[in-house]
Write an enzyme that holds these catalytic residues in place. Structure first.
Site, PDB file in Angstrom:
ATOM      1  N   LYS A   1      57.881  20.069 -33.129  1.00  0.00           N
ATOM      2  CA  LYS A   1      58.385  21.424 -33.381  1.00  0.00           C
ATOM      3  C   LYS A   1      59.902  21.489 -33.345  1.00  0.00           C
ATOM      4  O   LYS A   1      60.518  22.262 -34.077  1.00  0.00           O
ATOM      5  CB  LYS A   1      57.781  22.399 -32.368  1.00  0.00           C
ATOM      6  CG  LYS A   1      56.293  22.627 -32.587  1.00  0.00           C
ATOM      7  CD  LYS A   1      55.745  23.702 -31.658  1.00  0.00           C
ATOM      8  CE  LYS A   1      54.276  23.971 -31.974  1.00  0.00           C
ATOM      9  NZ  LYS A   1      53.694  25.021 -31.103  1.00  0.00           N
TER      10      LYS A   1
ATOM     11  N   LYS B   1      46.164  18.857 -41.302  1.00  0.00           N
ATOM     12  CA  LYS B   1      45.321  19.778 -40.545  1.00  0.00           C
ATOM     13  C   LYS B   1      45.450  21.195 -41.101  1.00  0.00           C
ATOM     14  O   LYS B   1      46.543  21.627 -41.492  1.00  0.00           O
ATOM     15  CB  LYS B   1      45.737  19.745 -39.076  1.00  0.00           C
ATOM     16  CG  LYS B   1      44.785  20.441 -38.136  1.00  0.00           C
ATOM     17  CD  LYS B   1      45.231  20.247 -36.692  1.00  0.00           C
ATOM     18  CE  LYS B   1      44.303  20.961 -35.726  1.00  0.00           C
ATOM     19  NZ  LYS B   1      44.731  20.806 -34.324  1.00  0.00           N
TER      20      LYS B   1
ATOM     21  N   LYS C   1      47.787  27.631 -39.446  1.00  0.00           N
ATOM     22  CA  LYS C   1      48.243  28.997 -39.663  1.00  0.00           C
ATOM     23  C   LYS C   1      49.651  29.023 -40.247  1.00  0.00           C
ATOM     24  O   LYS C   1      50.055  29.996 -40.871  1.00  0.00           O
ATOM     25  CB  LYS C   1      48.243  29.766 -38.335  1.00  0.00           C
ATOM     26  CG  LYS C   1      46.868  29.981 -37.739  1.00  0.00           C
ATOM     27  CD  LYS C   1      46.928  30.819 -36.457  1.00  0.00           C
ATOM     28  CE  LYS C   1      47.509  30.072 -35.299  1.00  0.00           C
ATOM     29  NZ  LYS C   1      47.481  30.846 -34.030  1.00  0.00           N
TER      30      LYS C   1
END
Length: 333
Positions: A113, A196, A199
């Site tokens: 991240k 994957k 969202k």
């Protein structure tokens, strides 16, 4: 007592991967009469990266509505909001005094991240795993349903529980055990079988959202990436065909079948024959969830009342644990 705890961030709409990888299993845990269940909307985690303040409360309600629409019953499980239980943050600070910088720096999710801007990343993102540990330990949770990407964080929670117990010569915190269950632990993107389902993916066509109506579900499955080959009769033959494997995995999970049995059913058929059957199955299984979500979201006061009640139950558990922790650490009463 066996106590199960898990949660999701209110960052955006939940999708099929969240349902198959987590929610479906959470619902099944309600059949365990020996376990107490707590399911949290982890809004404090959601602010560790850029977010829209004006949509945070709305997104929190949407996640809670998804929990309930998927089948989590507030009468059988405690559903609450993380920020409504201040003991999470308080225990996080206490645990941070014994969390080692080196271990936090090695967390793969922080590296992913933060990327190349790790030095500019906020303390919240860096200390995210310590807050997750507090989320678990404040309830003395014994079992934590997690995805593969969260196992490293759970190991830190176990380490901190052990460190605290050893440092103060007590047996306060249990060692939480990971629970990785379900037929589809890794649900991949409809547009790229090597990624994957997420969202955060820019393409909405990459995922099936729990609020998608039947027409949208059908459109997304029709356009899902495949290959020109027919479906084989065994799993080994799907090696090197990630998109084909993903669709078989999704079908099997929704149908509560093994992937092998799905291949037996569709062996030799093209995706032009498989996809209509997949659409029918997905709409049948997901439409009731969508309908229930829309019903709940039409009455936010009902959601808020459930979350307030859940928050009270969670605080009743968390408050004495924090009090005991601080007493052990030597704080004034």
């Amino acid at each position: 007592m066996k106590r199960i705890l898990s949660g999701m961030q209110p960052t955006s709409q939940l999708h099929l991967g969240n349902y198959l990888g987590a929610l479906k299993n959470w619902v099944n845990f309600q059949e365990d009469k020996e376990a107490e269940r707590l399911y949290c909307v982890v809004d404090l985690h959601a602010i560790t990266q850029p977010y829209e303040p004006e949509t945070l409360a709305k997104a929190t309600r949407e996640i809670a509505a998804a929990y309930m629409a998927a089948g989590i019953d507030p009468k059988k499980s405690t559903i609450f909001v993380q920020s409504h239980v201040p003991q999470h943050s308080q225990l996080m600070w206490l645990l941070s005094t014994m969390a080692q910088m080196g271990k936090l720096e090695r967390m793969t999710q922080f590296k992913d991240k933060a990327g190349k801007n790790a030095e500019r990343a906020g303390l919240g993102l860096f200390a995210y795993p310590v807050l997750m540990a507090a989320d678990i330990l404040i309830y003395k949770a014994t079992h934590v349903p997690v995805g593969e990407d969260q196992k490293q964080h759970l190991e830190l929670a176990r380490d901190l529980a052990s460190t605290f117990n050893t440092r103060y010569g007590v047996d306060l915190f249990p060692q939480p055990e990971p629970v990785i269950a379900g037929p589809a632990p890794r649900v991949m993107s409809l547009r790229d079988g090597s990624k994957k389902m997420s969202k955060s993916d820019e393409s909405d066509m990459s995922r099936i959202n729990l609020i998608d109506d039947a027409d949208t579900i059908a459109k997304k499955i029709k356009k899902a990436k495949t290959d020109p080959e027919a479906l084989p009769d065994n799993l080994k033959a799907l090696d090197g065909r990630p998109e084909a494997l993903n669709l078989i995995t999704l079908y099997a999970a929704l149908a509560d079948q093994s992937k092998e049995s799905v291949l037996t059913q569709f062996a030799g058929k093209q995706f032009s024959e498989f996809k209509p059957a997949f659409i029918d199955l997905a709409v049948t299984r997901l439409s009731p969830i969508t309908a229930r979500m829309n019903e709940l979201l039409s009455d936010p006061a009902q959601i808020d009342a459930s979350l307030r009640e859940g928050g009270e139950k969670a605080r009743d558990i968390a408050a004495p644990v924090l009090q005991e922790t601080m007493k052990i650490m030597g704080f004034m009463p």
